[in-house]
Design a protein around this motif. Structure first.
Motif, PDB file in Angstrom:
ATOM      1  N   ASN A  94      29.340  22.043  -4.199  1.00 12.79           N
ATOM      2  CA  ASN A  94      29.229  21.316  -2.929  1.00 12.79           C
ATOM      3  C   ASN A  94      29.321  19.816  -3.136  1.00 12.79           C
ATOM      4  O   ASN A  94      29.885  19.105  -2.320  1.00 12.79           O
ATOM      5  CB  ASN A  94      27.908  21.660  -2.226  1.00 12.79           C
ATOM      6  N   HIS A 134      33.804  33.043   5.929  1.00  8.28           N
ATOM      7  CA  HIS A 134      33.534  32.012   6.939  1.00  8.28           C
ATOM      8  C   HIS A 134      34.733  31.671   7.792  1.00  8.28           C
ATOM      9  O   HIS A 134      35.150  30.528   7.884  1.00  8.28           O
ATOM     10  CB  HIS A 134      32.973  30.740   6.280  1.00  8.28           C
ATOM     11  N   LEU A 135      35.283  32.683   8.408  1.00 10.48           N
ATOM     12  CA  LEU A 135      36.316  32.439   9.407  1.00 10.48           C
ATOM     13  C   LEU A 135      35.617  32.262  10.751  1.00 10.48           C
ATOM     14  O   LEU A 135      34.488  32.720  10.948  1.00 10.48           O
ATOM     15  CB  LEU A 135      37.282  33.630   9.473  1.00 10.48           C
ATOM     16  N   ILE A 136      36.283  31.589  11.708  1.00 10.38           N
ATOM     17  CA  ILE A 136      35.666  31.436  13.029  1.00 10.38           C
ATOM     18  C   ILE A 136      35.933  32.696  13.838  1.00 10.38           C
ATOM     19  O   ILE A 136      37.087  33.079  14.060  1.00 10.38           O
ATOM     20  CB  ILE A 136      36.193  30.170  13.732  1.00 10.38           C
ATOM     21  N   ASP A 137      34.849  33.349  14.212  1.00 11.33           N
ATOM     22  CA  ASP A 137      34.953  34.681  14.814  1.00 11.33           C
ATOM     23  C   ASP A 137      35.749  34.693  16.109  1.00 11.33           C
ATOM     24  O   ASP A 137      36.341  35.693  16.471  1.00 11.33           O
ATOM     25  CB  ASP A 137      33.553  35.240  15.093  1.00 11.33           C
ATOM     26  N   LEU A 191      43.541  24.397  22.511  1.00 11.06           N
ATOM     27  CA  LEU A 191      42.833  25.302  21.609  1.00 11.06           C
ATOM     28  C   LEU A 191      41.340  25.275  21.923  1.00 11.06           C
ATOM     29  O   LEU A 191      40.689  26.313  22.041  1.00 11.06           O
ATOM     30  CB  LEU A 191      43.081  24.894  20.159  1.00 11.06           C
ATOM     31  N   PRO A 197      26.534  20.887   7.107  1.00  8.92           N
ATOM     32  CA  PRO A 197      27.425  22.044   6.987  1.00  8.92           C
ATOM     33  C   PRO A 197      26.927  23.079   5.982  1.00  8.92           C
ATOM     34  O   PRO A 197      27.104  24.275   6.187  1.00  8.92           O
ATOM     35  CB  PRO A 197      28.754  21.431   6.544  1.00  8.92           C
ATOM     36  N   VAL A 198      26.318  22.627   4.879  1.00  6.22           N
ATOM     37  CA  VAL A 198      25.887  23.578   3.857  1.00  6.22           C
ATOM     38  C   VAL A 198      24.798  24.489   4.405  1.00  6.22           C
ATOM     39  O   VAL A 198      24.853  25.706   4.281  1.00  6.22           O
ATOM     40  CB  VAL A 198      25.390  22.831   2.607  1.00  6.22           C
ATOM     41  N   LEU A 207      30.372  18.042   0.252  1.00  6.62           N
ATOM     42  CA  LEU A 207      29.523  18.555   1.317  1.00  6.62           C
ATOM     43  C   LEU A 207      28.091  18.127   1.067  1.00  6.62           C
ATOM     44  O   LEU A 207      27.240  18.196   1.930  1.00  6.62           O
ATOM     45  CB  LEU A 207      29.588  20.084   1.360  1.00  6.62           C
ATOM     46  N   ASP A 208      27.816  17.735  -0.151  1.00  3.52           N
ATOM     47  CA  ASP A 208      26.464  17.366  -0.539  1.00  3.52           C
ATOM     48  C   ASP A 208      26.577  16.099  -1.375  1.00  3.52           C
ATOM     49  O   ASP A 208      27.640  15.802  -1.909  1.00  3.52           O
ATOM     50  CB  ASP A 208      25.858  18.511  -1.377  1.00  3.52           C
ATOM     51  N   ARG A 228      43.984  29.389   5.024  1.00  2.87           N
ATOM     52  CA  ARG A 228      43.434  28.263   5.765  1.00  2.87           C
ATOM     53  C   ARG A 228      43.198  27.077   4.826  1.00  2.87           C
ATOM     54  O   ARG A 228      43.482  25.927   5.159  1.00  2.87           O
ATOM     55  CB  ARG A 228      42.123  28.673   6.432  1.00  2.87           C
ATOM     56  N   PHE A 263      35.230  30.603   0.623  1.00  2.00           N
ATOM     57  CA  PHE A 263      33.841  31.055   0.501  1.00  2.00           C
ATOM     58  C   PHE A 263      33.737  32.522   0.159  1.00  2.00           C
ATOM     59  O   PHE A 263      34.638  33.302   0.458  1.00  2.00           O
ATOM     60  CB  PHE A 263      33.105  30.845   1.828  1.00  2.00           C
ATOM     61  N   ILE A 307      36.138  22.518   6.938  1.00  2.00           N
ATOM     62  CA  ILE A 307      37.594  22.402   6.898  1.00  2.00           C
ATOM     63  C   ILE A 307      38.082  21.112   7.522  1.00  2.00           C
ATOM     64  O   ILE A 307      39.241  20.981   7.875  1.00  2.00           O
ATOM     65  CB  ILE A 307      38.292  23.616   7.553  1.00  2.00           C
ATOM     66  N   GLY A 308      37.200  20.131   7.628  1.00  2.00           N
ATOM     67  CA  GLY A 308      37.703  18.798   7.937  1.00  2.00           C
ATOM     68  C   GLY A 308      37.407  18.261   9.313  1.00  2.00           C
ATOM     69  O   GLY A 308      37.881  17.193   9.659  1.00  2.00           O
ATOM     70  N   ILE A 337      31.653  25.796   9.420  1.00  2.00           N
ATOM     71  CA  ILE A 337      33.036  26.018   8.988  1.00  2.00           C
ATOM     72  C   ILE A 337      33.916  24.864   9.423  1.00  2.00           C
ATOM     73  O   ILE A 337      34.691  24.314   8.647  1.00  2.00           O
ATOM     74  CB  ILE A 337      33.588  27.321   9.597  1.00  2.00           C
ATOM     75  N   TYR A 340      38.841  13.866   1.880  1.00  2.00           N
ATOM     76  CA  TYR A 340      38.414  15.242   1.871  1.00  2.00           C
ATOM     77  C   TYR A 340      39.378  16.130   2.667  1.00  2.00           C
ATOM     78  O   TYR A 340      39.831  17.170   2.203  1.00  2.00           O
ATOM     79  CB  TYR A 340      37.022  15.224   2.479  1.00  2.00           C
ATOM     80  N   ARG A 341      39.748  15.642   3.863  1.00  2.00           N
ATOM     81  CA  ARG A 341      40.672  16.384   4.719  1.00  2.00           C
ATOM     82  C   ARG A 341      42.022  16.594   4.053  1.00  2.00           C
ATOM     83  O   ARG A 341      42.652  17.626   4.221  1.00  2.00           O
ATOM     84  CB  ARG A 341      40.947  15.550   5.964  1.00  2.00           C
ATOM     85  N   VAL A 400      43.494  25.509  12.463  1.00  2.00           N
ATOM     86  CA  VAL A 400      42.438  24.530  12.767  1.00  2.00           C
ATOM     87  C   VAL A 400      42.475  23.271  11.891  1.00  2.00           C
ATOM     88  O   VAL A 400      42.462  22.161  12.399  1.00  2.00           O
ATOM     89  CB  VAL A 400      41.036  25.163  12.708  1.00  2.00           C
ATOM     90  N   PRO A 401      42.517  23.430  10.535  1.00  2.00           N
ATOM     91  CA  PRO A 401      42.468  22.201   9.726  1.00  2.00           C
ATOM     92  C   PRO A 401      43.634  21.264  10.018  1.00  2.00           C
ATOM     93  O   PRO A 401      43.507  20.051   9.867  1.00  2.00           O
ATOM     94  CB  PRO A 401      42.519  22.705   8.284  1.00  2.00           C
ATOM     95  N   LEU A 459      26.070  26.879   7.177  1.00  2.00           N
ATOM     96  CA  LEU A 459      26.773  28.059   6.696  1.00  2.00           C
ATOM     97  C   LEU A 459      25.815  29.111   6.178  1.00  2.00           C
ATOM     98  O   LEU A 459      26.093  30.293   6.203  1.00  2.00           O
ATOM     99  CB  LEU A 459      27.755  27.671   5.593  1.00  2.00           C
ATOM    100  N   LYS A 507      27.095  28.660  12.325  1.00  2.00           N
ATOM    101  CA  LYS A 507      28.100  29.021  11.328  1.00  2.00           C
ATOM    102  C   LYS A 507      29.444  28.382  11.674  1.00  2.00           C
ATOM    103  O   LYS A 507      30.094  27.775  10.826  1.00  2.00           O
ATOM    104  CB  LYS A 507      28.238  30.542  11.275  1.00  2.00           C
ATOM    105  N   GLU A 508      29.799  28.474  12.957  1.00  2.00           N
ATOM    106  CA  GLU A 508      31.074  27.912  13.397  1.00  2.00           C
ATOM    107  C   GLU A 508      31.119  26.404  13.122  1.00  2.00           C
ATOM    108  O   GLU A 508      32.126  25.885  12.639  1.00  2.00           O
ATOM    109  CB  GLU A 508      31.263  28.192  14.885  1.00  2.00           C
TER     110      GLU A 508
END
Lengths: 223, 796
Positions: free
Chosen positions: A49, A93-96, B4, B408-409, A54-55, A154, A89, B325-326, B321, A81-82, A106-107, B412, B317-318
């Protein structure tokens, strides 16, 4: 590409420091495939992370492509980062609420890529992972292996230099796991993408060219 | 990105159907309330706004300052308009507008009377139409309102009289039996939203009155409109006004008289002055309604915030994520606002349906023509979109900030805990706020209902039931017929008592006069004068404290005064008042009796000092007290007797009870509105609580299961969840009580006769709020508590 110097991470609980990472020094070159290994609670995910921004470490220096991260603004860091980092993961961790196609897209939205460019990149990835027929399905309609393929697609969409994978095969059956690991090797070899993975499995670690062993927050072996 | 986001928003809303339904239901009801209030307020503010010169048009009004009070009047002295035309160079136009009335007879071709109606007419001159741009269908103001023998009528009146407005020109009508008037103009109907409902217009030069040159007499029937010159402000006229007042009024009086220029836009919303339409809606009422609208919206938004933050865990969670991813915070905020605005938009659609359904009832309540038309009211569209944005942003800002701020950590790993962090305490604050608003409204409604009941049941000091008041014309010929009509009506079986009078004991028509007592100088307050004959006291059941009622007489010879006047004259014992002399209405006459106080206006005001006297030419009504069971058979008989003596007049009658009830019309409206809005807010709060408790129950599934394994019964679990909410509701009550007390005391202070504020309204509000809470919480948690603990624990 990545230079970690004297990275420390600890939490202060009732005055006592509880260390997660201690004196981490590591260099990761462009094009490497590194596996971070170690027992549960060793700090593997925390290290990943931190590498993935992320950390943040409590102490120490982290240079990404020769830039000291702590000196950069939040905006600049997100920019790096982008553009350069993709995450994969264990739990996908996909968006449901999104279809396969939308999840991959998305990205690209966040990178402000034009609509036509987005469409063509997503189409390429779907084609490459043979998921064209499944592009309108939702994550819960896919098998675990398929979900992880979407997860990798992704991560690849913004064309990153570095992919960070946290136990990417942890939730998969062995046949699917093999497929995913082959894919990682191919990405590393053919496209020169740097990969850092956290894993428990010796077999998976063998796909990489270097192993970073971590025990109780300390690197014990860097081979 | 927007497309979207919108798509995801829709899918999310669909996925959480229950949450969406609760949110949309609560929001749409709140929004519908706001739209209705907006329509009502914009209708009220649209009065008199249809004229091109509206910003330069002012009405001249009168104001008096007495030693013990003040008085506001829409009327001005009759000579004022023309004096002002001479003396004020700053005014472009000045026009008198004089109200009058009488019987109008419409003749047919053969000269026979084909229609006879009692009409209100207005006298003015052509300058009125230079101030107000009224469209003329035929004729011109100069032709129609200059000569005394012509008349102009509105399109509607023309159709009523002659069937078609094109045929009206040149026809004749007879006004007040003797004046033959030729129709020389037809003008367009004035809209409902006009303070001057002019139907029949006569030339001011034809207006006759014995006080036409009198500066000391003011009638509410005489108004004066002015058009200020371009660029002038009322303040620029202050100096001229000073000189004007000095010129026309003597300054040795104790009473200070002034005239103000009242802007056209205030005529409808300033209830201190009346107007010819008899319709005002005070700014206080408008602000009150606007406040209720805002409260409605606030409660609905609170629901939204509560549910969204409670639901945040499910979205963590969403968020995680998207961040990984940015996505940065700004993009996430945009996404969440897209969702809330989408939801508000759906709520708006439903709100439009509710508005459309409820509007007729609201129109009925206010007796106004309200309509919900987006085509004719472009401002309404703007308002509605502003509403969506406002609600979307206000309701969305907190959840959006909380959600987008997740690490985010942790997100998730599903480790963000909204329940125990800031979100949880904010939710508690919001629930307390929402229920505090509910409690204020419930308690307020109870107080209003109590006060209304008190006013209905309060003894007025006289008997008002089953008394019909019939109008009497009081010209010198008509007066001679009073006695015979009275005798014939009194002889009808079922009639208990009949009295000739000017007005009933309680009336909105109050005549006041200056008077003197033991001195040649006038007293520094006015008395209310009422004329009543020897049967007045018996008919209305008034009781005497001392002396005797009035005796039979044709002219003013003696007086009966009321208790209040006696006290104001510093007389202690009623017996001492009898035999004293008072000079009033030009006569020095003895007091023969003291009558016990009766309520002569509404209960909002105290009792006025009153003198009662018997004089035939002051009588204008016939009060008939009858047997309740025979009212329906007696009324036509009275009308028949009346018509046989006054064939040229139009009969009209009303019941004293209805008249008294009319005083409280605004209270009835206010009470009804509060009941409705209290109901709506209770509903919204209930929905919100239900949604919230659903999430809490889901969140606590594991805790409940563990407790159950440890031996807790279902009832104990329900109680446990209840107790935390009950504490919040009790707190809400504590917050609400002082607020309610202040608001309600202020409202009650507007009534001279009012209930003593007791604990009841507060108790009722507390019980209702607690009941709703316990019911909602129990209903929802029973299910959760009943679940098999094994299933809940297996998931871990």
């Amino acid at each position: 590409m990545i230079t970690l110097k004297q990275i420390e991470k600890y939490y202060t609980l009732k005055g006592a420091k509880s260390y997660v990472l201690r004196h981490i020094d590591a260099d990761i070159q462009k094009g490497e495939f590194v596996s971070i290994m170690g027992p549960s609670g060793a700090g593997k995910s925390t290290l990943l992370n931190i590498i993935g921004m992320l950390d943040e470490p409590t102490y120490g220096s982290y240079k990404f492509m020769d830039q000291e991260l702590s000196s950069l603004s939040e905006r600049k860091r997100i920019e790096i980062y982008r553009n350069h980092i993709g995450f994969v993961f264990q739990a996908y961790h996909l968006i449901d609420e999104m279809t396969v196609e939308e999840n991959i897209e998305v990205p690209l939205h966040y990178k402000n890529i034009s609509s036509s460019e987005r469409k063509s990149r997503v189409a390429d990835l779907l084609d490459r992972f043979q998921m064209v027929a499944k592009k309108d399905l939702f994550p819960h309609q896919l098998s675990g292996g398929q979900q992880q393929l979407v997860g990798i697609a992704r991560a690849l969409a913004p064309q990153p230099l570095l992919i960070l994978a946290d136990e990417p095969t942890g939730n998969l059956q062995s046949a699917q796991a093999l497929q995913i690991m082959d894919l990682f090797r191919q990405l590393n070899k053919d496209e020169g993408i740097t990969i850092v993975q956290v894993t428990h499995s010796e077999a998976n670690a063998a796909y990489g060219n270097r192993i970073l062993n971590l025990v109780d927050g300390v690197v014990t072996n860097n081979s | 990105m927007f497309r979207l986001n919108l798509k995801i928003a829709l899918r999310n809303l669909w996925k959480n159907k229950g949450y969406t339904f609760i949110n949309i239901a609560g929001l749409s009801v709140g929004m519908a309330g706001c739209i209705l209030i907006y329509i009502f307020i914009s209708y009220q503010l649209s009065f008199d706004q249809q004229y091109a010169n509206k910003d330069r048009i002012y009405r001249v009004v009168s104001y008096w300052k007495y030693s013990d009070g003040e008085e506001f009047q829409n009327g001005v002295p009759r000579p004022l308009a023309y004096a002002m035309r001479n003396d004020f160079s700053q005014l472009e136009e000045v026009a008198p507008l004089q109200r009058g009335g009488g019987v109008v007879q419409v003749m047919d071709e053969a000269g026979r009377v084909k229609m006879k109606t009692d009409e209100t007419v207005f006298y003015t001159d052509p300058s009125f139409f230079k101030i107000f741009d009224v469209k003329w269908l035929a004729g011109t103001p100069e032709q129609s309102v200059t000569e005394p023998n012509t008349v102009a009528i509105s399109r509607k009146t023309a159709i009523r009289y002659f069937g078609d407005w094109q045929q009206a020109i040149g026809k004749s009508i007879v006004f007040k039996q003797v004046n033959q008037l030729k129709v020389s103009g037809v003008f367009e109907d004035q809209p409902e939203t006009s303070s001057n409902p002019i139907q029949i217009l006569l030339a001011y030069s034809g207006f006759k009155h014995r006080q036409l040159k009198e500066w000391g007499s003011v009638s509410s029937g005489t108004e004066c409109y002015v058009l200020l010159k371009e660029g002038m402000k009322p303040a620029d006229l202050a100096g001229t006004m000073q000189a004007f007042i000095k010129k026309y009024y003597s300054d040795d009086s104790d009473v200070k008289q002034e005239h103000f220029f009242q802007p056209l836009s205030e005529i409808h919303v300033d209830e201190r002055y009346g107007n010819f339409a008899g319709k005002t809606t005070s700014m206080r009422e408008i602000y009150g309604l606007a406040a209720i609208g805002l409260l409605l919206l606030l409660t609905a938004c609170i629901n939204f915030i509560n549910l969204a933050t409670a639901q945040a865990i499910g979205r963590s969670k969403e968020v995680g994520i998207r961040k990984v991813i940015g996505g940065n915070r700004k993009e996430l905020l945009t996404q969440f606002f897209t969702e809330t605005i989408t939801l508000s938009f759906f709520a708006l659609l439903l709100a439009c349906v509710i508005t459309e359904a409820v509007l007729p009832a609201l129109s009925g309540l206010f007796k106004d023509e309200l309509n919900f038309s987006l085509v004719n009211q472009p401002a309404l569209i703007v308002f509605m979109f502003a509403l969506v944005l406002f609600v979307g942003l206000l309701a969305g800002v907190y959840p959006a900030v909380v959600l987008s701020g997740f690490n985010p950590v942790l997100a998730l790993k599903n480790k963000v805990n909204v329940g125990n962090s800031g979100g949880g305490s904010l939710r508690k604050v919001l629930v307390v706020m929402q229920f505090a608003i509910t409690v204020v409204l419930i308690a307020g409604t109870v107080v209003i209902v109590q006060q209304m009941k008190y006013m209905r049941e309060k003894s007025l000091g006289f008997n008002s039931s089953a008394i019909a008041m019939a109008y009497l014309p009081n010209d010198s010929i008509s007066v001679t017929k009073f006695d015979i009509i009275k005798a014939r009506v009194a002889a009808l079986p079922g009639v208990t008592s009949v009295s000739l009078c000017s007005v009933g004991p309680s009336s909105s028509d109050n005549r006041t006069s200056n008077f003197s007592y033991n001195s040649t100088k006038d007293m520094d307050f006015m008395v209310n004068t009422k004329a009543g004959d020897e049967d007045y006291f018996k008919t209305f059941g008034l009781s005497m404290l001392a002396g005797r009622p009035l005796a039979k007489s044709d002219t003013l010879k003696e007086l009966v005064i009321n208790e209040t006047l006696m006290r104001k004259l510093n007389i202690v014992k009623p017996e001492d008042a009898v035999g004293q002399y008072i000079t009033v209405l030009g006569e020095k006459v003895p007091i023969v009796g003291v009558v016990k106080d009766f309520i002569n206006k509404s209960l909002k005001e105290g009792v006025s000092p009153i003198v009662l006297y018997n004089a035939k030419n002051s009588m204008s009504e016939l009060a008939v007290k009858m047997d309740t069971r025979q009212i329906s058979t007696l009324m036509p008989q009275i009308e028949a007797i009346w018509n046989s003596y006054y064939p040229n007049y139009v009969y009209s009658s009303s019941f004293l009870d209805d008249h008294i009830r009319a005083y409280y019309e605004s209270e009835v409206i206010m009470g009804t509105l509060l009941k409705i809005f209290a109901g709506v807010i209770i509903f919204i709060a209930f929905m919100g609580l239900f949604g919230l408790i659903s999430f809490v129950a889901t969140q606590k599934t594991k805790e409940l299961a563990i407790r159950k394994v440890l031996g807790a019964t279902t009832l104990e679990l329900v109680n446990m969840l209840n107790s935390s909410f009950i504490k919040l509701i009790l707190l809400a009550n504590l917050v609400a009580w002082p607020v309610t007390y202040i608001l309600v005391s202020r409202w009650l202070s507007g009534y001279a006769y009012r209930i003593d504020l007791n604990l009841w309204p507060f108790m009722v509000a507390m019980v209702i709020s607690l009941l709703i809470t316990v019911l909602t919480v129990s209903l929802r948690t029973y299910q959760a508590a009943m679940a098999n603990p094994v299933n809940a624990l297996k998931n871990e």
